[in-house]
Design a protein around this motif. Structure first.
Motif, PDB file in Angstrom:
ATOM      1  N   ARG A  53      57.509 -13.722 -30.882  1.00  0.00           N
ATOM      2  CA  ARG A  53      56.607 -14.660 -30.208  1.00  0.00           C
ATOM      3  C   ARG A  53      57.091 -14.939 -28.788  1.00  0.00           C
ATOM      4  O   ARG A  53      56.301 -15.253 -27.903  1.00  0.00           O
ATOM      5  CB  ARG A  53      56.540 -15.994 -30.965  1.00  0.00           C
ATOM      6  N   ASN A  54      58.397 -14.876 -28.564  1.00  0.00           N
ATOM      7  CA  ASN A  54      58.961 -15.236 -27.268  1.00  0.00           C
ATOM      8  C   ASN A  54      59.022 -14.084 -26.267  1.00  0.00           C
ATOM      9  O   ASN A  54      59.585 -14.232 -25.191  1.00  0.00           O
ATOM     10  CB  ASN A  54      60.357 -15.853 -27.442  1.00  0.00           C
ATOM     11  N   LEU A  55      58.405 -12.956 -26.581  1.00  0.00           N
ATOM     12  CA  LEU A  55      58.274 -11.885 -25.578  1.00  0.00           C
ATOM     13  C   LEU A  55      57.288 -12.322 -24.501  1.00  0.00           C
ATOM     14  O   LEU A  55      56.257 -12.911 -24.815  1.00  0.00           O
ATOM     15  CB  LEU A  55      57.711 -10.623 -26.239  1.00  0.00           C
ATOM     16  N   ARG A  56      57.559 -11.952 -23.262  1.00  0.00           N
ATOM     17  CA  ARG A  56      56.649 -12.330 -22.173  1.00  0.00           C
ATOM     18  C   ARG A  56      55.454 -11.381 -22.064  1.00  0.00           C
ATOM     19  O   ARG A  56      54.448 -11.709 -21.461  1.00  0.00           O
ATOM     20  CB  ARG A  56      57.402 -12.335 -20.838  1.00  0.00           C
ATOM     21  N   CYS A  57      55.620 -10.183 -22.640  1.00  0.00           N
ATOM     22  CA  CYS A  57      54.535  -9.199 -22.589  1.00  0.00           C
ATOM     23  C   CYS A  57      53.887  -9.094 -23.977  1.00  0.00           C
ATOM     24  O   CYS A  57      54.314  -9.733 -24.928  1.00  0.00           O
ATOM     25  CB  CYS A  57      55.089  -7.835 -22.170  1.00  0.00           C
ATOM     26  N   VAL A  58      52.842  -8.262 -24.066  1.00  0.00           N
ATOM     27  CA  VAL A  58      52.243  -7.937 -25.368  1.00  0.00           C
ATOM     28  C   VAL A  58      52.438  -6.450 -25.586  1.00  0.00           C
ATOM     29  O   VAL A  58      52.182  -5.642 -24.680  1.00  0.00           O
ATOM     30  CB  VAL A  58      50.740  -8.290 -25.397  1.00  0.00           C
ATOM     31  N   GLY A  59      52.907  -6.084 -26.776  1.00  0.00           N
ATOM     32  CA  GLY A  59      53.158  -4.667 -27.029  1.00  0.00           C
ATOM     33  C   GLY A  59      53.061  -4.311 -28.495  1.00  0.00           C
ATOM     34  O   GLY A  59      52.846  -5.184 -29.350  1.00  0.00           O
ATOM     35  N   THR A  60      53.235  -3.016 -28.760  1.00  0.00           N
ATOM     36  CA  THR A  60      53.255  -2.538 -30.143  1.00  0.00           C
ATOM     37  C   THR A  60      54.703  -2.319 -30.565  1.00  0.00           C
ATOM     38  O   THR A  60      55.568  -2.068 -29.723  1.00  0.00           O
ATOM     39  CB  THR A  60      52.468  -1.224 -30.279  1.00  0.00           C
ATOM     40  N   LEU A  61      54.950  -2.388 -31.863  1.00  0.00           N
ATOM     41  CA  LEU A  61      56.323  -2.292 -32.369  1.00  0.00           C
ATOM     42  C   LEU A  61      56.722  -0.858 -32.687  1.00  0.00           C
ATOM     43  O   LEU A  61      55.900  -0.063 -33.171  1.00  0.00           O
ATOM     44  CB  LEU A  61      56.465  -3.150 -33.622  1.00  0.00           C
ATOM     45  N   ALA A  62      57.989  -0.562 -32.438  1.00  0.00           N
ATOM     46  CA  ALA A  62      58.535   0.757 -32.768  1.00  0.00           C
ATOM     47  C   ALA A  62      58.617   0.920 -34.282  1.00  0.00           C
ATOM     48  O   ALA A  62      58.821  -0.069 -35.005  1.00  0.00           O
ATOM     49  CB  ALA A  62      59.915   0.905 -32.152  1.00  0.00           C
TER      50      ALA A  62
END
Ligand code: 5GP
Length: 184
Positions: free
Chosen positions: A169-178
């Motif tokens: 939740r604390n990531l500044r970006c939005v992405g997909t998980l490895a």
């Protein structure tokens, strides 16, 4: 890089911090235009919308009150069913108020449709939705979504409020998980 670094778990960055922040300014400008001369109550949906709400509310140059709801939807597998249990209700009496629901992501929109109907039934003057992200499935929603940040592909994303097992939740970006995150 520190192997514990959160961004090592990402497969790809879908939206950078800069893209998100500039979109939030655009959304805030649109809301300011549309609600000119009207009072406004922002309703954030916990927990995912915390980051959007914090940045969106501060991007407004006008007065806006904030309240929060939390609910869980009973679903089969990863998809929600639209059957809702309220975990935290509004503190505010919304009779006659202009409510703007602030959401992080809409997938099927089933739970959100329920929330809109629920808030309308309490006598709100207006109920609209502002979401940062929308998935393709949301096109089938009965209620219209007035403010949309980004239409994204039907992939599971994390960051900027969105979690996987309460992390990211604390990531500044939005992405997909490895893939290693799912197999660990
Ligand atoms: P809906 O009722 O629109 O199907 O469900 C929306 C909720 O599902 C969101 O508030 C969020 O909690 C969860 N959700 C849907 N898609 C994603 C996603 O790609 N990533 C994460 N982390 N949660 C999602």
């Amino acid at each position: 890089m520190d192997p514990e670094h959160i961004s090592q778990d990402l497969k790809a960055v879908l939206l950078t911090e800069e893209e998100i922040q500039s979109k939030i300014l655009e959304l805030a400008a649109a809301v300011e235009r549309d609600y000119d001369g009207k009072e406004l109550l922002l309703v954030g949906v916990l927990k995912g919308a915390v980051m959007v709400m914090a940045d969106f509310a501060r991007a407004l140059t006008r007065h806006a009150e904030m309240d929060w709801v939390a609910y869980s939807s009973y679903g089969s597998g990863t998809r929600s069913s639209g059957v809702v249990r309220i975990l935290k209700d509004l503190d505010t009496d919304i009779t006659g108020r202009n409510v703007l629901i602030v959401e992080d992501i809409i997938d099927t929109g089933l739970t959100l449709s329920w929330l809109v109907a629920n808030l309308r039934s309490r006598g709100a003057a207006s109920v609209e939705i502002c979401t940062l992200l929308r998935k393709p499935e949301a096109a089938k929603m009965a209620v219209s979504v007035k403010y949309v940040g980004f239409d994204i592909p039907d992939e599971f994303v994390v960051g900027y409020g969105l979690d996987h097992a309460e992390r990211y939740r604390n990531l500044r970006c939005v992405g997909t998980l490895a893939p290693h995150v799912y197999s660990d």
